[in-house]
Design a protein around this motif. Structure first.
Motif, PDB file in Angstrom:
ATOM      1  N   GLU A  90      12.749 -47.660  72.206  1.00  0.00           N
ATOM      2  CA  GLU A  90      12.545 -46.860  71.002  1.00  0.00           C
ATOM      3  C   GLU A  90      13.080 -45.439  71.202  1.00  0.00           C
ATOM      4  O   GLU A  90      12.945 -44.862  72.274  1.00  0.00           O
ATOM      5  CB  GLU A  90      11.066 -46.827  70.621  1.00  0.00           C
ATOM      6  N   THR A  95      12.996 -41.385  65.493  1.00  0.00           N
ATOM      7  CA  THR A  95      11.970 -42.032  64.683  1.00  0.00           C
ATOM      8  C   THR A  95      11.093 -40.993  63.995  1.00  0.00           C
ATOM      9  O   THR A  95      10.795 -41.097  62.797  1.00  0.00           O
ATOM     10  CB  THR A  95      11.105 -42.960  65.546  1.00  0.00           C
ATOM     11  N   ARG A  96      10.682 -39.986  64.738  1.00  0.00           N
ATOM     12  CA  ARG A  96       9.826 -38.945  64.154  1.00  0.00           C
ATOM     13  C   ARG A  96      10.579 -38.150  63.085  1.00  0.00           C
ATOM     14  O   ARG A  96      10.004 -37.739  62.077  1.00  0.00           O
ATOM     15  CB  ARG A  96       9.321 -38.006  65.245  1.00  0.00           C
ATOM     16  N   ILE A 140       5.345 -43.453  69.851  1.00  0.00           N
ATOM     17  CA  ILE A 140       5.386 -43.796  68.426  1.00  0.00           C
ATOM     18  C   ILE A 140       4.802 -45.189  68.224  1.00  0.00           C
ATOM     19  O   ILE A 140       5.397 -46.062  67.602  1.00  0.00           O
ATOM     20  CB  ILE A 140       6.817 -43.714  67.876  1.00  0.00           C
ATOM     21  N   ALA A 141       3.587 -45.371  68.722  1.00  0.00           N
ATOM     22  CA  ALA A 141       2.944 -46.677  68.652  1.00  0.00           C
ATOM     23  C   ALA A 141       2.778 -47.155  67.225  1.00  0.00           C
ATOM     24  O   ALA A 141       2.911 -48.352  66.935  1.00  0.00           O
ATOM     25  CB  ALA A 141       1.587 -46.623  69.353  1.00  0.00           C
ATOM     26  N   ASP A 142       2.474 -46.250  66.303  1.00  0.00           N
ATOM     27  CA  ASP A 142       2.266 -46.658  64.908  1.00  0.00           C
ATOM     28  C   ASP A 142       3.524 -47.291  64.321  1.00  0.00           C
ATOM     29  O   ASP A 142       3.446 -48.275  63.577  1.00  0.00           O
ATOM     30  CB  ASP A 142       1.855 -45.446  64.068  1.00  0.00           C
ATOM     31  N   ALA A 143       4.687 -46.713  64.656  1.00  0.00           N
ATOM     32  CA  ALA A 143       5.942 -47.259  64.135  1.00  0.00           C
ATOM     33  C   ALA A 143       6.223 -48.637  64.719  1.00  0.00           C
ATOM     34  O   ALA A 143       6.712 -49.535  64.016  1.00  0.00           O
ATOM     35  CB  ALA A 143       7.097 -46.309  64.440  1.00  0.00           C
ATOM     36  N   LYS A 145       3.951 -50.794  65.878  1.00  0.00           N
ATOM     37  CA  LYS A 145       2.984 -51.731  65.288  1.00  0.00           C
ATOM     38  C   LYS A 145       3.388 -52.104  63.869  1.00  0.00           C
ATOM     39  O   LYS A 145       3.339 -53.288  63.490  1.00  0.00           O
ATOM     40  CB  LYS A 145       1.592 -51.117  65.300  1.00  0.00           C
ATOM     41  N   GLN A 146       3.803 -51.122  63.083  1.00  0.00           N
ATOM     42  CA  GLN A 146       4.190 -51.401  61.699  1.00  0.00           C
ATOM     43  C   GLN A 146       5.418 -52.303  61.645  1.00  0.00           C
ATOM     44  O   GLN A 146       5.530 -53.156  60.766  1.00  0.00           O
ATOM     45  CB  GLN A 146       4.464 -50.092  60.960  1.00  0.00           C
ATOM     46  N   PRO A 155      -1.749 -58.488  62.213  1.00  0.00           N
ATOM     47  CA  PRO A 155      -2.263 -57.286  62.892  1.00  0.00           C
ATOM     48  C   PRO A 155      -3.254 -57.583  64.012  1.00  0.00           C
ATOM     49  O   PRO A 155      -3.294 -56.854  65.011  1.00  0.00           O
ATOM     50  CB  PRO A 155      -2.934 -56.500  61.748  1.00  0.00           C
ATOM     51  N   ILE A 160      -1.900 -52.303  71.292  1.00  0.00           N
ATOM     52  CA  ILE A 160      -1.057 -51.153  71.570  1.00  0.00           C
ATOM     53  C   ILE A 160      -1.635 -50.314  72.712  1.00  0.00           C
ATOM     54  O   ILE A 160      -2.826 -49.988  72.714  1.00  0.00           O
ATOM     55  CB  ILE A 160      -0.901 -50.259  70.318  1.00  0.00           C
ATOM     56  N   ASN A 162      -0.533 -46.692  74.325  1.00  0.00           N
ATOM     57  CA  ASN A 162       0.406 -45.626  73.983  1.00  0.00           C
ATOM     58  C   ASN A 162       0.294 -44.394  74.877  1.00  0.00           C
ATOM     59  O   ASN A 162       0.802 -43.331  74.531  1.00  0.00           O
ATOM     60  CB  ASN A 162       0.188 -45.220  72.515  1.00  0.00           C
TER      61      ASN A 162
END
Length: 264
Positions: A90, A95-96, A140-143, A145-146, A155, A160, A162
């Motif tokens: 990643e 990404t951010r 960027i764990a949220d990205a 996971k999404q 889900p 995760i 992180n």
């Protein structure tokens, strides 16, 4: 402390940086000490030819990639508890800044994990990785996971981790999170060149994973005789391989790996 020291030391001895330092130092010394100036310039030019054009980088990376498998393994038929995906694929800063999930040249780690997740619908999908940069944001764990959710992974299958910043922390934090037992079978997905060090670390912390190497950078041993198309590509490959070999030795010396060159 180990993390910071490893980043600083490798910056100083990274082959592409050494080539630059040699050329810069040689240029600066030409007017003051021409003899040593020329020697440094010759050394820098030799480094560019050897590791930028000639296949020195491939020669260094091939033993790493061939250590566990010569190709991406078949999907296992036996029951698999879960799939552990090591971060590193990643691009955190992009990404951010741009949104979505930006990927780098190690993207195959993610795509192969997704394929395995669909082939093994009962297996958990574990992502482990924070920021490996010396200075920078958290992961960027949220990205990640999404991305899995958008790709059809439920889900409740996704786990995760992180906080880890290097391979050793990947193993330690993931083991603490999953608490594996002896009958569990967890696939470890990472780049083929990184698999020896990763497997050695997981073994050292008492987490016996099943290596699943992906993201091969070479085709076969014929690449040991193929020159690169550009100096930049050759130097990048050399940096990658040297970093991994140094990591293997450093992890073994500091007691973070089960062997100096872990194998099957």
């Amino acid at each position: 402390m180990f993390f910071v020291a490893s980043k600083v030391i490798f910056f100083c001895i990274q082959p592409s940086n050494l080539v630059f330092f040699a050329l810069l130092g040689g240029t600066l010394l030409l007017g003051w000490c021409p003899k040593w100036g020329r020697r440094l310039l010759y050394a820098g030019l030799a480094g560019i030819v050897l590791f930028g054009y000639l296949p020195g980088g491939n020669i260094l990376v091939l033993p790493l990639e061939e250590r566990f498998a010569s190709r991406v393994p078949a999907v296992p038929h036996e029951k698999i508890s879960g799939i552990i995906l090591l971060g590193g694929f990643e691009d955190i800063s992009i990404t951010r800044a741009r949104g979505g999930l930006a990927l780098n040249e190690a993207a195959e780690r993610l795509t192969e994990t997704l394929r395995l997740a669909h082939e093994l619908p009962e297996a958990k999908v574990v992502f482990t990785g924070g920021s490996g940069a010396l200075f920078g944001d958290s992961g960027i764990a949220d990205a990640v996971k999404q991305f899995f959710i958008d790709a059809g992974i439920a889900p409740d299958r996704i786990i995760i981790e992180n906080d880890s910043r290097n391979t050793y922390q990947n193993a330690v934090f993931t083991k603490a999170l999953l608490r594996p037992v002896q009958q569990d079978r967890w696939l470890l997905v990472t780049s083929a060149y990184h698999m020896p060090r990763s497997t050695g670390v997981f073994r050292k912390v008492g987490f016996d994973v099943v290596p699943y190497p992906v993201d091969f950078r070479t085709r076969d041993w014929d690449d040991a005789f193929r020159p690169f198309d550009s100096f930049a590509a050759g130097l990048q490959r050399t940096d990658l391989a040297v970093k991994e070999w140094i990591g293997l030795v450093a992890y073994w010396i500091t007691g973070r790996s089960s062997a100096i060159f872990p194998g099957p």
